[in-house]
Design a protein around this motif. Structure first.
Motif, short mmCIF file in Angstrom:
data_model
loop_
_atom_site.label_atom_id
_atom_site.label_comp_id
_atom_site.label_asym_id
_atom_site.label_seq_id
_atom_site.Cartn_x
_atom_site.Cartn_y
_atom_site.Cartn_z
N MET A 1 0.83 -1.21 0.00
CA MET A 1 0.00 0.00 0.00
C MET A 1 0.86 1.26 0.00
N ALA A 2 2.16 1.11 -0.28
CA ALA A 2 3.09 2.25 -0.18
C ALA A 2 2.69 3.40 -1.10
N LYS A 3 2.33 3.11 -2.34
CA LYS A 3 2.03 4.21 -3.27
C LYS A 3 0.74 4.93 -2.88
N TYR A 4 -0.21 4.19 -2.31
CA TYR A 4 -1.45 4.82 -1.85
C TYR A 4 -1.15 5.67 -0.61
N ALA A 5 -0.36 5.12 0.30
CA ALA A 5 0.03 5.87 1.49
C ALA A 5 0.79 7.14 1.13
N HIS A 6 1.68 7.02 0.14
CA HIS A 6 2.48 8.17 -0.27
C HIS A 6 1.59 9.27 -0.84
N ARG A 7 0.62 8.89 -1.63
CA ARG A 7 -0.31 9.87 -2.19
C ARG A 7 -1.08 10.59 -1.09
N PHE A 8 -1.60 9.82 -0.14
CA PHE A 8 -2.38 10.44 0.93
C PHE A 8 -1.50 11.28 1.84
N ALA A 9 -0.27 10.82 2.08
CA ALA A 9 0.66 11.63 2.87
C ALA A 9 0.95 12.94 2.17
N GLY A 10 1.00 12.90 0.83
CA GLY A 10 1.20 14.11 0.06
C GLY A 10 0.04 15.07 0.14
N MET A 11 -1.14 14.56 0.47
CA MET A 11 -2.31 15.42 0.65
C MET A 11 -2.38 15.98 2.06
N GLY A 12 -1.50 15.50 2.95
CA GLY A 12 -1.47 16.02 4.31
C GLY A 12 -1.98 15.07 5.37
N PHE A 13 -2.22 13.81 4.99
CA PHE A 13 -2.72 12.84 5.95
C PHE A 13 -1.57 12.15 6.69
N THR A 14 -1.74 11.92 7.97
CA THR A 14 -0.94 10.95 8.68
C THR A 14 -1.51 9.58 8.30
N VAL A 15 -0.64 8.66 7.89
CA VAL A 15 -1.12 7.40 7.31
C VAL A 15 -0.76 6.23 8.22
N LEU A 16 -1.73 5.34 8.41
CA LEU A 16 -1.51 4.06 9.08
C LEU A 16 -1.70 2.95 8.07
N THR A 17 -0.72 2.04 7.98
CA THR A 17 -0.84 0.85 7.13
C THR A 17 -0.76 -0.38 8.03
N PRO A 18 -1.90 -0.86 8.52
CA PRO A 18 -1.88 -2.01 9.42
C PRO A 18 -1.61 -3.32 8.68
N ALA A 19 -0.94 -4.23 9.34
CA ALA A 19 -0.79 -5.59 8.81
C ALA A 19 -1.96 -6.41 9.32
N SER A 20 -2.74 -6.98 8.40
CA SER A 20 -3.87 -7.81 8.81
C SER A 20 -3.37 -9.00 9.63
N ARG A 21 -4.23 -9.52 10.49
CA ARG A 21 -3.85 -10.68 11.30
C ARG A 21 -3.37 -11.81 10.40
#
Length: 345
Positions: A122-142
């Protein structure tokens, strides 16, 4: 030979045949449960290198440079996050700070990966949202990456965990405004969470990319299209798998119905799917969209995109749609000539 004896013989043969059939169905269901949903089993697909036979493995990534840059950023910027699920399972994730100048406060995005994946996908999605100003959480599913657990819930268990991650953010920041985003199983997790009656009001919107309508539908689709099993054989096996899941893992497949959950959704929703998805039925896009009770909803079909490949197949259209959707909900707008985003009061 008397007629009574003949009738008893036939009855015994019939009962024996039924017993053997039921035993065969149960054995197959048990094997498939361990193969798909119990990563620690020696029969699990996680115990060997999983061949990627889907169309996605053969499609070009038109955003390959962006993906590589996002992975480098992810590896250098991530910091650990840990919580304990209500059943005692230790859950792990990665937090990433906003990647823009003067970011807005209280904005969070949670990006959920798919089955057999990990947070880095999910790195590229996280990077995009971080670029919009979001603090991003990428949890690892159980059962994935560094998270614990014995069984995979295909959304049924994971959406309970996602609610706990949300509660943790809100406890830390009561003013948090949260965006949910997920691919495949992550999309199912997001949709189930969006329709949960315990969803905090801090969750403002959700994006579901290539999510299935229900776990039953998904297993039936896989049985028919990947393994060419007839429905009349696949359906009872899946029913037994659901019973096994209820007894061993604490959920049944009916709990993982995105269609049912979306009927209780009120937050803005964006649904995305690829028309060439050979793993999750592309018809799921319209079914989930129709089921969604939200008054603010949008759908996007990316022509020719395989499973979880919409952003890589047509990145310009994908991110134009996502950015506009997120911008409207969170009142973000990109000023002319400025790289970051501003927040309207």
């Amino acid at each position: 030979m008397s007629q009574q004896y003949t009738s008893k013989t036939r009855l015994i043969r019939l009962l024996t045949g039924l017993t053997v059939s039921i035993g065969t169905f149960y054995a197959l269901a048990d094997y498939l449960f361990r193969f798909v949903l119990e990563p620690g089993s020696r029969h699990s697909l996680f115990s060997s290198n999983r061949p990627d036979a889907t169309l996605a493995s053969r499609q070009p990534h038109h955003d390959a440079d962006e993906e590589a840059e996002a992975v480098r950023w992810f590896d250098s910027a991530k910091r650990e996050a840990k919580i304990t699920a209500r059943d005692g399972t230790r859950l792990h994730g990665w937090m990433l700070d906003p990647d823009c100048a003067d970011p807005p406060r209280h904005f969070y995005a949670i990006c959920c990966h798919g089955f057999s994946g990990d947070p880095k996908e999910m790195a590229k999605y996280a990077h995009r949202f971080a670029g919009m100003g979001f603090t991003v959480l990428t949890p690892a599913s159980r059962c994935h990456e560094l998270s614990g657990g014995k069984y995979i819930g295909m959304g049924a268990l994971e959406h309970r965990d996602l609610l706990l991650w949300i509660e943790t953010i809100v406890t830390t920041d009561p003013k948090a405004q949260i965006l949910l985003d997920g691919n495949s199983m992550g999309a199912a997790t997001v949709m189930l969470t969006a329709g949960d009656p315990h969803l905090p009001k801090n969750v403002k919107a959700a994006i579901a990319d290539c999510g299935y309508t229900s776990l039953e539908d998904q297993f039936l689709y896989s049985a028919r299209h990947l393994y060419h099993a007839p429905t009349f054989l696949a359906r009872p096996v899946i029913g037994i798998m659901s019973s096994i899941a209820r007894r061993r893992a604490g959920y049944d497949f009916k709990e993982a119905s995105c269609v049912n959950a979306l009927g209780h959704t009120s937050i803005p929703m964006l649904f995305i799917h690829g028309s060439a998805d050979d793993f999750v039925d592309p018809a799921s896009l319209d079914r989930n969209f129709r089921a969604c009770a939200s008054t603010v909803k949008q759908k996007l079909m990316i022509a020719g995109a395989a499973h979880a490949m919409s952003a890589s197949t047509d990145p310009k259209r994908y991110w134009k749609t996502v950015t506009a959707f997120v911008g409207r909900v969170f009142r973000l707008e990109r000023p002319k000539g400025v790289g970051g985003y501003i927040v309207f009061n």
